[in-house]
Design a protein around this motif. Structure first.
Motif, PDB file in Angstrom:
ATOM      1  N   ALA A  63       0.853  -1.190   0.000  1.00 38.97           N
ATOM      2  CA  ALA A  63       0.000   0.000   0.000  1.00 38.97           C
ATOM      3  C   ALA A  63       0.887   1.237   0.000  1.00 38.97           C
ATOM      4  O   ALA A  63       2.081   1.152   0.283  1.00 38.97           O
ATOM      5  CB  ALA A  63      -0.908   0.010   1.233  1.00 38.97           C
ATOM      6  N   GLU A  64       0.268   2.371  -0.365  1.00 41.15           N
ATOM      7  CA  GLU A  64       0.997   3.630  -0.318  1.00 41.15           C
ATOM      8  C   GLU A  64       0.349   4.546   0.716  1.00 41.15           C
ATOM      9  O   GLU A  64      -0.885   4.623   0.802  1.00 41.15           O
ATOM     10  CB  GLU A  64       0.990   4.318  -1.690  1.00 41.15           C
ATOM     11  N   ALA A  65       1.170   5.215   1.502  1.00 45.10           N
ATOM     12  CA  ALA A  65       0.680   6.178   2.486  1.00 45.10           C
ATOM     13  C   ALA A  65       0.586   7.549   1.842  1.00 45.10           C
ATOM     14  O   ALA A  65       1.558   8.035   1.271  1.00 45.10           O
ATOM     15  CB  ALA A  65       1.633   6.228   3.680  1.00 45.10           C
TER      16      ALA A  65
ATOM     17  N   VAL B 250       6.227   5.077   1.668  1.00 46.16           N
ATOM     18  CA  VAL B 250       6.066   6.504   1.956  1.00 46.16           C
ATOM     19  C   VAL B 250       6.758   7.285   0.849  1.00 46.16           C
ATOM     20  O   VAL B 250       7.697   6.799   0.232  1.00 46.16           O
ATOM     21  CB  VAL B 250       6.698   6.884   3.323  1.00 46.16           C
ATOM     22  N   ASN B 251       6.250   8.490   0.597  1.00 52.27           N
ATOM     23  CA  ASN B 251       6.839   9.336  -0.435  1.00 52.27           C
ATOM     24  C   ASN B 251       8.020  10.115   0.116  1.00 52.27           C
ATOM     25  O   ASN B 251       7.946  10.700   1.197  1.00 52.27           O
ATOM     26  CB  ASN B 251       5.789  10.306  -0.976  1.00 52.27           C
ATOM     27  N   LEU B 252       9.112  10.115  -0.641  1.00 51.15           N
ATOM     28  CA  LEU B 252      10.279  10.910  -0.280  1.00 51.15           C
ATOM     29  C   LEU B 252      10.358  12.067  -1.259  1.00 51.15           C
ATOM     30  O   LEU B 252      10.536  11.854  -2.455  1.00 51.15           O
ATOM     31  CB  LEU B 252      11.556  10.081  -0.427  1.00 51.15           C
TER      32      LEU B 252
ATOM     33  N   THR C 135      10.069   2.998   0.156  1.00 50.11           N
ATOM     34  CA  THR C 135      10.113   4.435  -0.101  1.00 50.11           C
ATOM     35  C   THR C 135       9.848   4.671  -1.578  1.00 50.11           C
ATOM     36  O   THR C 135      10.194   3.840  -2.416  1.00 50.11           O
ATOM     37  CB  THR C 135      11.485   5.039   0.250  1.00 50.11           C
ATOM     38  N   GLU C 136       9.199   5.791  -1.877  1.00 53.28           N
ATOM     39  CA  GLU C 136       8.966   6.163  -3.269  1.00 53.28           C
ATOM     40  C   GLU C 136       9.725   7.442  -3.566  1.00 53.28           C
ATOM     41  O   GLU C 136       9.546   8.447  -2.879  1.00 53.28           O
ATOM     42  CB  GLU C 136       7.457   6.366  -3.537  1.00 53.28           C
ATOM     43  N   ILE C 137      10.582   7.378  -4.573  1.00 52.64           N
ATOM     44  CA  ILE C 137      11.276   8.600  -5.012  1.00 52.64           C
ATOM     45  C   ILE C 137      10.860   8.887  -6.454  1.00 52.64           C
ATOM     46  O   ILE C 137      10.392   7.998  -7.152  1.00 52.64           O
ATOM     47  CB  ILE C 137      12.818   8.460  -4.925  1.00 52.64           C
TER      48      ILE C 137
ATOM     49  N   MET D  91      10.449   3.662  -7.857  1.00 56.43           N
ATOM     50  CA  MET D  91      10.541   4.859  -8.689  1.00 56.43           C
ATOM     51  C   MET D  91       9.135   5.329  -9.006  1.00 56.43           C
ATOM     52  O   MET D  91       8.399   4.672  -9.729  1.00 56.43           O
ATOM     53  CB  MET D  91      11.302   4.529  -9.980  1.00 56.43           C
ATOM     54  N   ASP D  92       8.769   6.479  -8.431  1.00 55.05           N
ATOM     55  CA  ASP D  92       7.409   7.009  -8.564  1.00 55.05           C
ATOM     56  C   ASP D  92       7.277   7.792  -9.874  1.00 55.05           C
ATOM     57  O   ASP D  92       8.264   8.333 -10.387  1.00 55.05           O
ATOM     58  CB  ASP D  92       7.133   7.942  -7.373  1.00 55.05           C
ATOM     59  N   ASP D  93       6.079   7.834 -10.416  1.00 55.11           N
ATOM     60  CA  ASP D  93       5.771   8.658 -11.595  1.00 55.11           C
ATOM     61  C   ASP D  93       6.739   8.420 -12.742  1.00 55.11           C
ATOM     62  O   ASP D  93       7.086   9.351 -13.477  1.00 55.11           O
ATOM     63  CB  ASP D  93       5.799  10.160 -11.231  1.00 55.11           C
TER      64      ASP D  93
ATOM     65  N   ILE E  79       9.121  -0.145 -10.185  1.00 49.28           N
ATOM     66  CA  ILE E  79       8.823   1.042 -10.976  1.00 49.28           C
ATOM     67  C   ILE E  79       7.325   1.290 -10.969  1.00 49.28           C
ATOM     68  O   ILE E  79       6.539   0.363 -11.150  1.00 49.28           O
ATOM     69  CB  ILE E  79       9.344   0.874 -12.412  1.00 49.28           C
ATOM     70  N   LYS E  80       6.933   2.532 -10.732  1.00 48.15           N
ATOM     71  CA  LYS E  80       5.520   2.883 -10.761  1.00 48.15           C
ATOM     72  C   LYS E  80       5.248   3.737 -11.991  1.00 48.15           C
ATOM     73  O   LYS E  80       5.879   4.770 -12.194  1.00 48.15           O
ATOM     74  CB  LYS E  80       5.134   3.652  -9.487  1.00 48.15           C
ATOM     75  N   LEU E  81       4.305   3.251 -12.799  1.00 48.67           N
ATOM     76  CA  LEU E  81       3.912   3.948 -14.018  1.00 48.67           C
ATOM     77  C   LEU E  81       2.560   4.559 -13.773  1.00 48.67           C
ATOM     78  O   LEU E  81       1.627   3.848 -13.424  1.00 48.67           O
ATOM     79  CB  LEU E  81       3.705   2.926 -15.126  1.00 48.67           C
TER      80      LEU E  81
HETATM   81 CA    CA Z   1       3.847   8.116  -4.640  1.00 52.67          CA
END
Ligand code: CA
Ligand code: C2E
Ligand code: CA
Length: 532
Positions: free
Chosen positions: A41-43, A100-102, A132-134, A162-164, A183-185
């Motif tokens: 999950a993502e916070a 969590v988003n960094l 962590t998401e960067i 890797m976010d976005d 990797i997040k697309l």
């Molecule tokens: Ca994110």
């Protein structure tokens, strides 16, 4: 009352919001679309101001970032997530990793990761439960900085996502240097339409990331069609409204209890002898080979009859020979250039390569089309080999060679041979060509077929006397004919009983001369003498 806070109001209320816990976390599940299980999950941060109501990150995060407050907000989120994971562990709820988003500004803070670590230790949470998401923008401050942070995070055992991905123009350049784990697309970056340009880009990105053996999570997925499409191109992990909006801690706990969990699996097994991931490294041997040593080369994926070109080198484009741009090649429908027959040849070769895991070759005709040259037919010899595999999806490396000229020559030969064949079958004729200077004889196909002759006979006519086609009692006469031809006789003919069966044939010679009257060749023929 619901009101968007101004920048001043955001800054004035920041400290009290943290103190009063006006800021809270929503959790959005990440689901495996194939199994329906939760992988994590993502916070996501929310701010509920007592007077102005709910505030959204798109409004307050940029303000935090510009005022050196973001690291405090992000550590607050991290602590809340640790607290939640502790609660799960203590109450016997089986947890999933929460990311969590960094912010890129967190990365600039030298002691940020250490602060994270001390919070994690305080709650005693295993790092495998904390991702962590960067974003690619983290690289803006320099690759060195973000590489250091990544190394540090990996050192402590955090998974980095890797976010976005795909939002930045330099996506692949950044990616190849950053060893992220997932990797997040974001589907929303690809304007939604499936199968259109957006679809092609998503597919290419997913395929390329698979090369790096990195699992892909599709974000912002709102419809079954989108999820099914992602699945069809080998991306099973989905985060989006289709499965769930970001939900409160209580709702998320319910989902945790209701849904089965599973870990994220690796994307593709790269065949070992060929480290396909290193194709991205400009200094790697493979890249060198790809660009310089081999002729034309192409890498494509094969999935249930569908072929997608992922990478071509300059020589590939040149070999295809149509002044196409790389873009034209990548956008061209690989199957579109082949007719049904050639498509089958090519696909059979792919399937053979998959079965044998060895190099397999074929020649196929393609109709290529470019803006500059229009349409043309080319014959391509492909030598292919599987270099990667994920479920039913295969990555193939193909070296190509344009063999059109060779094939055309062969086709012409075959055609003239065919004409001769038809004529001589009808006339019941055996024909050959004798070259005066070299004493070589070239028989027609019927001579070869019926008399077992090779394509060229040296020191003619001795071989056919030796093997008894010309019987001994006619040997000297026949030798004399060739002397006469060399001396310039124009025409010779006689009825000769040929072969051991002594079958009567009408044998004729006609001599061809050069411009000085010197004999060059003589054309021989033998027709069966039919009793009238
Ligand atoms: Ca994110
Ligand atoms: P993000 O990290 O890309 O987070 C995903 C955003 O997409 C979230 O918006 C989420 O609610 C939204 N979303 C998820 N599924 C769908 C969907 O199917 N359709 C649509 N239209 N949207 C979907 P949210 O929560 O408003 O967050 C926006 C951005 O704010 C985040 O984008 C992230 O960059 C930032 N952010 C949120 N929380 C934090 C935080 O704690 N720290 C930092 N540094 N940034 C945060
Ligand atoms: Ca995102």
């Amino acid at each position: 009352m619901q009101k968007r806070m101004t920048e001043t109001e955001i800054l004035e209320n920041f400290d009290s919001a943290l103190q009063n816990e006006d800021m809270f976390i929503l959790y959005q599940p990440k689901i495996n679309h194939t199994t329906g299980r939760m992988i994590g999950a993502e916070a996501l941060l929310r701010w509920k101001h007592p007077e102005y109501g709910i505030q959204y990150p798109s409004d307050f995060i940029p303000v935090f970032e510009n005022n050196d407050l973001i690291y405090r907000a992000d550590l607050y989120v991290f602590e809340r997530v640790c607290r939640f994971q502790r609660k799960c562990l203590d109450s016997g709820v089986s947890p999933v990793p929460v990311s969590v988003n960094l912010s890129r500004f967190d990365i600039y803070k030298t002691d940020y990761i250490d602060e994270m670590e001390s919070i994690r230790k305080k709650y005693d949470i295993p790092t495998r439960l904390l991702h962590t998401e960067i974003t690619e923008t983290s690289a803006i401050g320099g690759m060195e900085l973000v590489t250091d942070v990544l190394q540090k995070l990996h050192g402590f055992g955090y998974i980095v996502e890797m976010d976005d991905f795909g939002s930045g123009y330099s996506s692949l350049n950044v990616l190849k240097d950053l060893p992220v784990d997932i990797i997040k697309l974001d589907m929303r970056f690809f304007s939604g339409e499936i199968g259109g340009r957006g679809g092609a880009i998503i597919n290419a990105v997913v395929q390329m990331t698979k090369w790096l053996d990195t699992p892909v999570v599709a974000e912002g997925v709102e419809t079954v069609e989108q999820a099914d499409y992602m699945k069809s191109i080998g991306c099973n992990y989905i985060q989006g409204y289709l499965y769930s909006k970001p939900v409160t801690e209580e709702e998320f706990l319910q989902k945790l209890n209701k849904l089965e969990h599973e870990p994220v699996a690796h994307a593709m097994n790269i065949i070992e002898e060929m480290d396909a991931g290193r194709f991205w490294d400009p200094n790697s041997l493979e890249t060198l080979i790809f660009n310089n040593f081999v002729g034309g080369a192409v890498i494509f994926s094969y999935y249930h009859g569908e072929v997608e070109i992922l990478r071509v080198n300059q020589k590939y484009i040149r070999e295809i020979g149509m002044n196409m741009t790389e873009k034209e090649v990548l956008n061209s429908q690989p199957w579109g250039t082949c007719d049904a027959e050639n498509k089958k040849i090519y696909e059979d070769t792919i399937l053979r390569a998959i079965e044998t895991m060895d190099e397999e070759t074929c020649d196929t005709w393609r109709t290529v089309c470019s803006k500059i040259c229009g349409e043309d037919k080319v014959c391509i010899r492909s030598a292919m080999r599987v270099i990667g595999k994920a479920d039913d999806r295969y990555l193939l490396y193909v070296m190509i060679q344009n063999v059109t000229a060779e094939k055309k020559r062969y086709a012409e030969l075959a055609e003239s041979d065919l004409r001769l064949r038809a004529a001589s079958e009808q006339a019941n004729i055996y024909a050959w060509e004798y070259t005066v200077a070299t004493k070589q004889m070239r028989p027609c196909f019927r001579c070869m077929r019926d008399l077992g002759l090779p394509p060229v006979l040296e020191n003619y006519p001795e071989p056919v006397i030796e093997n008894g086609i010309f019987p001994a009692d006619y040997a000297d006469m026949y030798r004399d004919w060739h002397k006469q031809i060399a001396e310039g006789v124009e025409h010779l003919e006689a009825i000769i009983p040929l072969t051991v069966g002594r079958v009567p044939f009408h044998v004729r010679y006609t001599t061809e001369f050069d411009e000085n009257g010197k004999p060059l060749k003589a054309y021989g023929s033998a027709t069966l003498v039919v009793d009238e």
